[in-house]
Design an enzyme around this catalytic site. Structure first.
Site, PDB file in Angstrom:
ATOM      1  N   HIS A   1      47.862  -2.459  51.339  1.00 33.14           N
ATOM      2  CA  HIS A   1      48.600  -2.451  52.067  1.00 33.14           C
ATOM      3  C   HIS A   1      49.100  -1.446  52.759  1.00 33.14           C
ATOM      4  O   HIS A   1      50.179  -2.463  53.184  1.00 33.14           O
ATOM      5  CB  HIS A   1      49.627  -2.180  50.239  1.00 33.14           C
ATOM      6  CG  HIS A   1      49.611  -1.913  48.912  1.00 33.14           C
ATOM      7  ND1 HIS A   1      49.331  -3.350  47.978  1.00 33.14           N
ATOM      8  CD2 HIS A   1      47.905  -1.105  48.159  1.00 33.14           C
ATOM      9  CE1 HIS A   1      48.735  -3.618  47.286  1.00 33.14           C
ATOM     10  NE2 HIS A   1      48.394  -2.254  46.988  1.00 33.14           N
TER      11      HIS A   1
HETATM   12  O1  RIB Z   1      51.646   1.007  46.746  1.00 30.78           O
HETATM   13  C1  RIB Z   1      50.479   0.834  47.210  1.00 30.78           C
HETATM   14  C2  RIB Z   1      50.967   2.477  48.237  1.00 30.78           C
HETATM   15  O2  RIB Z   1      51.134   3.542  47.799  1.00 30.78           O
HETATM   16  C3  RIB Z   1      50.523   2.595  49.304  1.00 30.78           C
HETATM   17  O3  RIB Z   1      50.806   3.455  50.184  1.00 30.78           O
HETATM   18  C4  RIB Z   1      49.518   3.340  48.779  1.00 30.78           C
HETATM   19  O4  RIB Z   1      48.088   4.297  50.110  1.00 30.78           O
HETATM   20  C5  RIB Z   1      50.296   4.102  47.923  1.00 30.78           C
HETATM   21  O5  RIB Z   1      50.608   5.360  48.507  1.00 30.78           O
END
Ligand code: RIB
Ligand code: CA
Length: 321
Positions: free
Chosen positions: A244
């Site tokens: 992500h």
């Molecule tokens: O939903 C994904 C996000 O939430 C990313 O930034 C992961 O590191 C968590 O913080």
């Protein structure tokens, strides 16, 4: 080679965080950006872990710039929880980094100093909950208004609404009020925002098979990435784990990696079932002017190549250091 004058000044606000770790490696390894500093926020795990994790990651990747310690929890709500199940008790999937000797600074004055002290406008990549960003807007509005662009990993469009509740992605779920403040700030000031949400990042699956150069290096980053990919997955699939946060940093390094559309976005922060939902006005029905470039797709092959080549090159430099 990118000349210093062409490098994008960048600050990373983060809650490391296993995918945060790869995103930080990518940023430090990429000549298109100049990381001015990094700030920690509570999110994936508590600030008592994300702050030392960030400092230890900075040591790992050879980053000599300042590290800030920020918010220990959401602006005010007490009803949201960290993501230990995804990131492990220590926040790094159980991977142990050497403790750091660094002195961490208060995050908000550090953010303001770096932003106002930069000759060129600074991009802020926020890859955790937006509590520090809301704090910057509230306590240092002049600095916040000078930001070139906020690039956030967070939220989602309706086709992939949530990974923490049926309606909410974790970073927005954890502090929806802070997120609402950022999008309102974008409407008030016109400061650009790019939202890189789950509708894009869930497709950003990266596994060891995509990182041959990195694992051939067997350097310090490769060892940590190998552990993370073997033991913890944000989204387990045959193709790897969803990176992500790396998508958000890749969007700073290579903006064309994303397809975006300029839309109005607001955040549901009082809904019994929908708190933390990013409400994207695809049809302009709200009557509000667009305040955000919403990511609609990502070139996953380009992301994999960036991660493989850049972090492998960083490892080679670290091994020689
Ligand atoms: O939903 C994904 C996000 O939430 C990313 O930034 C992961 O590191 C968590 O913080
Ligand atoms: Ca994160």
């Amino acid at each position: 080679m990118t000349g210093l004058e062409a490098r994008t000044p960048l600050i990373i606000d983060t809650d490391p965080g296993i995918d945060d770790a790869l995103a930080i490696m990518l940023a430090v390894a990429s000549p298109e950006v100049e990381v001015l500093g990094m700030t920690a926020v509570a999110g994936n795990v508590g600030l008592d872990k994300t702050a030392p994790n960030l400092a230890a990651l900075a040591d790992l990747v050879g980053f000599a710039g300042p590290i800030g310690i920020g918010a220990a929890g959401p602006l005010w709500r007490q009803d949201t929880l960290p993501a230990w199940d995804v990131h492990g008790e220590n926040g790094l999937g159980g991977y142990e980094l050497p403790a750091t000797e660094r002195i961490l600074e208060p995050a908000l004055p550090l953010l303001a100093r770096l932003i106002e002290g930069s000759e060129r406008p600074v991009t802020v990549a926020a890859i955790g909950p937006l509590t520090n960003i809301a704090g910057l807007i509230t306590h240092f509005p002049r600095a916040a208004a000078r930001v070139a662009r906020f690039v956030i990993m967070g939220g989602a469009t309706l086709d992939r609404p949530g990974n923490t509740t049926p309606a909410a992605e974790f970073n927005i779920y954890y502090d929806p009020d802070a997120a609402a403040r950022l999008f309102a700030f974008g409407s008030e000031t016109g400061v650009p925002i790019t939202m890189v949400g789950l509708n894009v990042t869930d497709h950003a699956l990266v596994g060891p098979a995509h990182l041959p150069a990195l694992f051939a290096s067997d350097g310090p980053c490769a060892q940590m990435v190998g552990h993370i990919m073997a033991n913890y997955a944000t989204d387990r699939s045959g193709d790897g784990t969803a990176q992500h946060d790396a998508v958000a940093l890749a969007a700073v390094i290579d903006p064309d990696i994303l397809e975006t559309r300029s839309l109005f976005v607001d955040v549901e922060n009082i809904g019994r079932l929908t708190s933390g939902m990013t409400v994207v006005d695809h049809l302009g029905l709200s009557g509000n002017a667009p305040n955000c470039d919403v990511a609609l797709s990502v070139d996953v092959a380009r992301l994999r190549t960036l991660l493989n080549t850049r972090i492998a090159a960083l490892d080679e430099r670290l091994k020689e250091a």
